[in-house]
Design a protein around this motif. Structure first.
Motif, mmCIF file in Angstrom:
data_model
loop_
_atom_site.group_PDB
_atom_site.id
_atom_site.type_symbol
_atom_site.label_atom_id
_atom_site.label_comp_id
_atom_site.label_asym_id
_atom_site.label_seq_id
_atom_site.Cartn_x
_atom_site.Cartn_y
_atom_site.Cartn_z
ATOM 1 N N PRO A 1 33.786 -38.301 -24.316
ATOM 2 C CA PRO A 1 34.378 -37.389 -23.334
ATOM 3 C C PRO A 1 34.846 -38.078 -22.054
ATOM 4 O O PRO A 1 35.851 -37.677 -21.462
ATOM 5 N N ALA A 2 34.166 -39.139 -21.633
ATOM 6 C CA ALA A 2 34.567 -39.851 -20.413
ATOM 7 C C ALA A 2 35.914 -40.548 -20.569
ATOM 8 O O ALA A 2 36.560 -40.882 -19.571
ATOM 9 N N PHE A 3 36.374 -40.758 -21.803
ATOM 10 C CA PHE A 3 37.626 -41.463 -22.060
ATOM 11 C C PHE A 3 38.719 -40.551 -22.624
ATOM 12 O O PHE A 3 39.818 -41.017 -22.916
ATOM 13 N N GLN A 4 38.420 -39.272 -22.803
ATOM 14 C CA GLN A 4 39.413 -38.367 -23.377
ATOM 15 C C GLN A 4 40.570 -38.145 -22.410
ATOM 16 O O GLN A 4 40.416 -38.230 -21.201
ATOM 17 N N GLY A 5 41.742 -37.891 -22.973
ATOM 18 C CA GLY A 5 42.933 -37.611 -22.173
ATOM 19 C C GLY A 5 43.632 -38.850 -21.648
ATOM 20 O O GLY A 5 44.512 -38.743 -20.788
ATOM 21 N N GLN A 6 43.282 -40.027 -22.159
ATOM 22 C CA GLN A 6 43.877 -41.276 -21.684
ATOM 23 C C GLN A 6 44.773 -41.943 -22.727
ATOM 24 O O GLN A 6 45.198 -43.083 -22.553
ATOM 25 N N GLN B 1 38.295 -49.804 -24.230
ATOM 26 C CA GLN B 1 39.092 -49.962 -23.018
ATOM 27 C C GLN B 1 38.280 -50.787 -22.032
ATOM 28 O O GLN B 1 37.135 -50.445 -21.727
ATOM 29 N N GLY B 2 38.875 -51.870 -21.569
ATOM 30 C CA GLY B 2 38.183 -52.728 -20.609
ATOM 31 C C GLY B 2 36.861 -53.261 -21.127
ATOM 32 O O GLY B 2 35.919 -53.421 -20.351
ATOM 33 N N GLY B 3 36.755 -53.504 -22.423
ATOM 34 C CA GLY B 3 35.530 -54.036 -23.005
ATOM 35 C C GLY B 3 34.483 -52.991 -23.337
ATOM 36 O O GLY B 3 33.431 -53.320 -23.884
ATOM 37 N N SER B 4 34.737 -51.718 -23.029
ATOM 38 C CA SER B 4 33.790 -50.643 -23.351
ATOM 39 C C SER B 4 34.290 -49.845 -24.542
ATOM 40 O O SER B 4 35.468 -49.461 -24.589
ATOM 41 N N VAL B 5 33.404 -49.579 -25.488
ATOM 42 C CA VAL B 5 33.768 -48.753 -26.633
ATOM 43 C C VAL B 5 34.040 -47.344 -26.126
ATOM 44 O O VAL B 5 33.192 -46.736 -25.466
ATOM 45 N N ALA B 6 35.238 -46.833 -26.428
ATOM 46 C CA ALA B 6 35.646 -45.517 -25.940
ATOM 47 C C ALA B 6 35.653 -44.459 -27.036
ATOM 48 O O ALA B 6 35.641 -43.265 -26.740
ATOM 49 N N GLY B 7 35.689 -44.889 -28.280
ATOM 50 C CA GLY B 7 35.715 -43.936 -29.376
ATOM 51 C C GLY B 7 35.764 -44.648 -30.704
ATOM 52 O O GLY B 7 35.893 -45.875 -30.759
ATOM 53 N N ILE C 1 28.175 -42.140 -28.740
ATOM 54 C CA ILE C 1 29.529 -41.658 -28.450
ATOM 55 C C ILE C 1 29.864 -40.466 -29.346
ATOM 56 O O ILE C 1 30.372 -39.444 -28.876
ATOM 57 N N GLY C 2 29.590 -40.602 -30.639
ATOM 58 C CA GLY C 2 29.848 -39.503 -31.560
ATOM 59 C C GLY C 2 29.093 -38.254 -31.171
ATOM 60 O O GLY C 2 29.645 -37.150 -31.164
ATOM 61 N N PHE C 3 27.830 -38.420 -30.804
ATOM 62 C CA PHE C 3 27.017 -37.271 -30.409
ATOM 63 C C PHE C 3 27.562 -36.615 -29.139
ATOM 64 O O PHE C 3 27.660 -35.394 -29.069
ATOM 65 N N ALA D 1 36.589 -25.190 -37.654
ATOM 66 C CA ALA D 1 37.739 -24.295 -37.508
ATOM 67 C C ALA D 1 37.943 -23.825 -36.069
ATOM 68 O O ALA D 1 39.070 -23.563 -35.648
ATOM 69 N N ARG D 2 36.854 -23.731 -35.314
ATOM 70 C CA ARG D 2 36.986 -23.246 -33.931
ATOM 71 C C ARG D 2 37.039 -24.373 -32.905
ATOM 72 O O ARG D 2 36.960 -24.117 -31.710
ATOM 73 N N ASN D 3 37.207 -25.597 -33.363
ATOM 74 C CA ASN D 3 37.343 -26.731 -32.452
ATOM 75 C C ASN D 3 38.823 -26.857 -32.079
ATOM 76 O O ASN D 3 39.553 -27.698 -32.591
ATOM 77 N N ALA D 4 39.251 -25.983 -31.173
ATOM 78 C CA ALA D 4 40.666 -25.901 -30.801
ATOM 79 C C ALA D 4 41.196 -27.220 -30.248
ATOM 80 O O ALA D 4 42.356 -27.573 -30.484
ATOM 81 N N GLU D 5 40.368 -27.963 -29.534
ATOM 82 C CA GLU D 5 40.811 -29.235 -28.969
ATOM 83 C C GLU D 5 41.149 -30.238 -30.072
ATOM 84 O O GLU D 5 42.182 -30.901 -30.030
#
Length: 169
Positions: A84-89, A60-66, A18-20, A117-121
């Motif tokens: 990334p599959a769980f971002q924005g939730q 979320q729902g038993g799955s590690v999301a982050g 997930i981290g990668f 520094a350039r990781n705007a998100e």
């Protein structure tokens, strides 16, 4: 159902993946990952295997999301990764709130985090949740074997009450 809890040792490989994936997504927008992928994945594996006791996960729902880590169990959030599959939730917000609560519970008044520094998100995420940029630097990162531009952000978690005489109106 969403839950936030401590990581378990049997999850370390999942946490590294997930981290990668989250790192890879961030680095694509920065454009500096071509020759770092192998050392980055190795760094995630080494970290999750050696420091899983410092990791808090959101699922979320038993799955590690982050997951997030406080490597030295101080006020510094050393890692913060949402798949990334769980971002924005809203899962990052829940994870951040739990980490901040842990920081306060352990007697710290300020939370700190560092990111590219350039990781705007990432910078935008932390600013949206009350963090302010305190510094910008370029330093060698032994985890990925290169110089990295970084920003440090912080947020006061404990509000200081003003001392006054008599009743306040």
């Amino acid at each position: 159902m969403v839950s936030v809890r401590n990581a378990r040792e049997d999850e370390v490989d999942t946490l590294a993946e997930i981290g990668f994936r989250a790192w890879e997504k961030a680095m694509i927008s920065i454009g500096e990952m071509t020759d770092m992928r192998e050392s980055a994945f190795s760094a995630f594996r080494n970290f999750t295997h050696s420091s899983w006791l410092t990791i808090t996960i959101v699922e979320q729902g038993g799955s590690v999301a982050g997951w997030a880590a406080r490597e030295k169990l101080d006020e510094l959030i050393s890692d913060f990764w949402i798949d990334p599959a769980f971002q924005g939730q809203g899962l990052g917000k829940l994870l951040l709130e739990e980490i901040e609560a842990q920081i306060v519970h352990q007697g710290f008044e300020v939370a700190r985090v560092e990111t590219h520094a350039r990781n705007a998100e990432a910078v935008g995420f932390f600013e949206k949740h009350g963090y302010s940029i305190n510094w910008l630097t370029v330093a060698y990162s032994p985890k990925i074997d290169r110089d990295v531009q970084s920003v440090g952000l912080s947020k006061r978690l404990v509000v200081e009450e003003p001392e006054t005489y008599g009743p306040s109106f």
